[in-house]
Design a protein around this motif. Sequence first.
Motif, PDB file in Angstrom:
ATOM      1  N   THR A   1      41.839 -64.887  46.404  1.00  0.00           N
ATOM      2  CA  THR A   1      40.969 -64.071  45.847  1.00  0.00           C
ATOM      3  C   THR A   1      41.963 -62.758  44.882  1.00  0.00           C
ATOM      4  O   THR A   1      41.161 -61.595  44.433  1.00  0.00           O
ATOM      5  N   VAL A   2      43.038 -63.390  44.723  1.00  0.00           N
ATOM      6  CA  VAL A   2      43.752 -62.644  43.151  1.00  0.00           C
ATOM      7  C   VAL A   2      44.006 -63.358  42.527  1.00  0.00           C
ATOM      8  O   VAL A   2      44.172 -64.259  41.899  1.00  0.00           O
ATOM      9  N   PRO A   3      44.278 -62.980  40.761  1.00  0.00           N
ATOM     10  CA  PRO A   3      44.228 -64.121  39.416  1.00  0.00           C
ATOM     11  C   PRO A   3      46.340 -64.111  40.308  1.00  0.00           C
ATOM     12  O   PRO A   3      46.843 -63.382  40.287  1.00  0.00           O
ATOM     13  N   LEU A   4      45.773 -65.465  39.398  1.00  0.00           N
ATOM     14  CA  LEU A   4      47.153 -66.292  39.138  1.00  0.00           C
ATOM     15  C   LEU A   4      47.522 -66.267  37.958  1.00  0.00           C
ATOM     16  O   LEU A   4      49.096 -66.736  37.984  1.00  0.00           O
ATOM     17  N   VAL A   5      46.895 -67.035  36.779  1.00  0.00           N
ATOM     18  CA  VAL A   5      46.815 -66.873  35.915  1.00  0.00           C
ATOM     19  C   VAL A   5      46.489 -65.515  34.930  1.00  0.00           C
ATOM     20  O   VAL A   5      45.335 -65.523  34.623  1.00  0.00           O
ATOM     21  N   LEU A   6      47.832 -65.545  34.170  1.00  0.00           N
ATOM     22  CA  LEU A   6      46.855 -64.038  34.024  1.00  0.00           C
ATOM     23  C   LEU A   6      47.238 -64.545  32.310  1.00  0.00           C
ATOM     24  O   LEU A   6      47.901 -64.751  31.044  1.00  0.00           O
ATOM     25  N   ARG A   7      45.806 -63.060  31.237  1.00  0.00           N
ATOM     26  CA  ARG A   7      46.335 -64.488  29.683  1.00  0.00           C
ATOM     27  C   ARG A   7      46.995 -63.837  29.304  1.00  0.00           C
ATOM     28  O   ARG A   7      47.917 -64.819  28.304  1.00  0.00           O
ATOM     29  N   GLU A   8      48.709 -62.920  29.330  1.00  0.00           N
ATOM     30  CA  GLU A   8      49.524 -62.589  28.651  1.00  0.00           C
ATOM     31  C   GLU A   8      50.854 -63.771  28.640  1.00  0.00           C
ATOM     32  O   GLU A   8      50.885 -64.486  27.977  1.00  0.00           O
TER      33      GLU A   8
END
Length: 312
Positions: free
Chosen positions: A200-207
């Motif tokens: 329910t929280v982001p794992l993979v970040l664009r950066e």
Amino acid sequence: MKFFDYETTGSRLPYPALIEAVFHIFNEGCEVPRRHIHAVDSSDAASTLLIMPAWQKDKFLGIKHVTIYPENGKKHGLSGLFSTYTLFDAANGMPLAVIDGNQITCRRTAAASALAARYLARKDAETLLICGSGNVAAELAAAYAAVRNIRRVYIWNINENGAQKLAEQLRGQGFAAEAVTDLPRAVGASDIVSCATLSTVPLVLREWVKPGTHIDLIGSFKPEMRESDDALFADTSVFVDTEEALDKSGDLLSPMAAGVFTREQVRADLEDLCRGRHAGRMSDEEITVYKAVGSAAEDLAAAVLVYQNGKD
């Protein structure tokens, strides 16, 4: 009426054949009403019932029932998902088979991701990162290996022990697999990143994502579920399995609400790719994102394959 248990169902769904079956059902067309999603009154506050029908005229009709209890592992040592599939003759409504839905769900999910990657991952992609260590995650390496020359597999999981166990399992299947703890580094080192979690929280970040990467987001099928951050959708090529993903997935709803992404920016869905209406990846530097919530058409394709392969 026939009954196909877990082992028999799995044995009749080899990935090369299953990927082709999913391709053909999207290419031919299939009636897929919107799934029913029901919150279940339970001590597991997030427990959910899914009902997913699909049919092709005068061919086959099927219904999958799925129960999702995210706290099962922590509370009971059980899987968080169970399902059954009932297959009918669409010409007369006669029941034909009851099939293990867990195998269908896990394998068709992995097969659909691999099918999308056939159009969206670089041809020379060889390093796969799997986020998650559950039943679907365990199928991804074999599915991707059917469409790309996968030489190395990294596994990250919020529970490191789960990642270690899956890495050992995949090594037993012949993959060069290892568990990792540094997720940003693993994302940056991978050609394909496939997430199959209940996060329910982001794992993979664009950066963290390098040019040319293909990102496959499987887990988020409800608004509160996330596997990526909003920024991932701001400057990448976004594809979905069906339009339903735009109404159901937190991975898409959140960046749309933030104004960094719109429905109109979706390049194509899986049917468009299978029918040649969109070519998929356009360059080796492009970052492609595939967001799936699953389709009952995929379930039907898998169920028919089990039934037909199982005929005496």
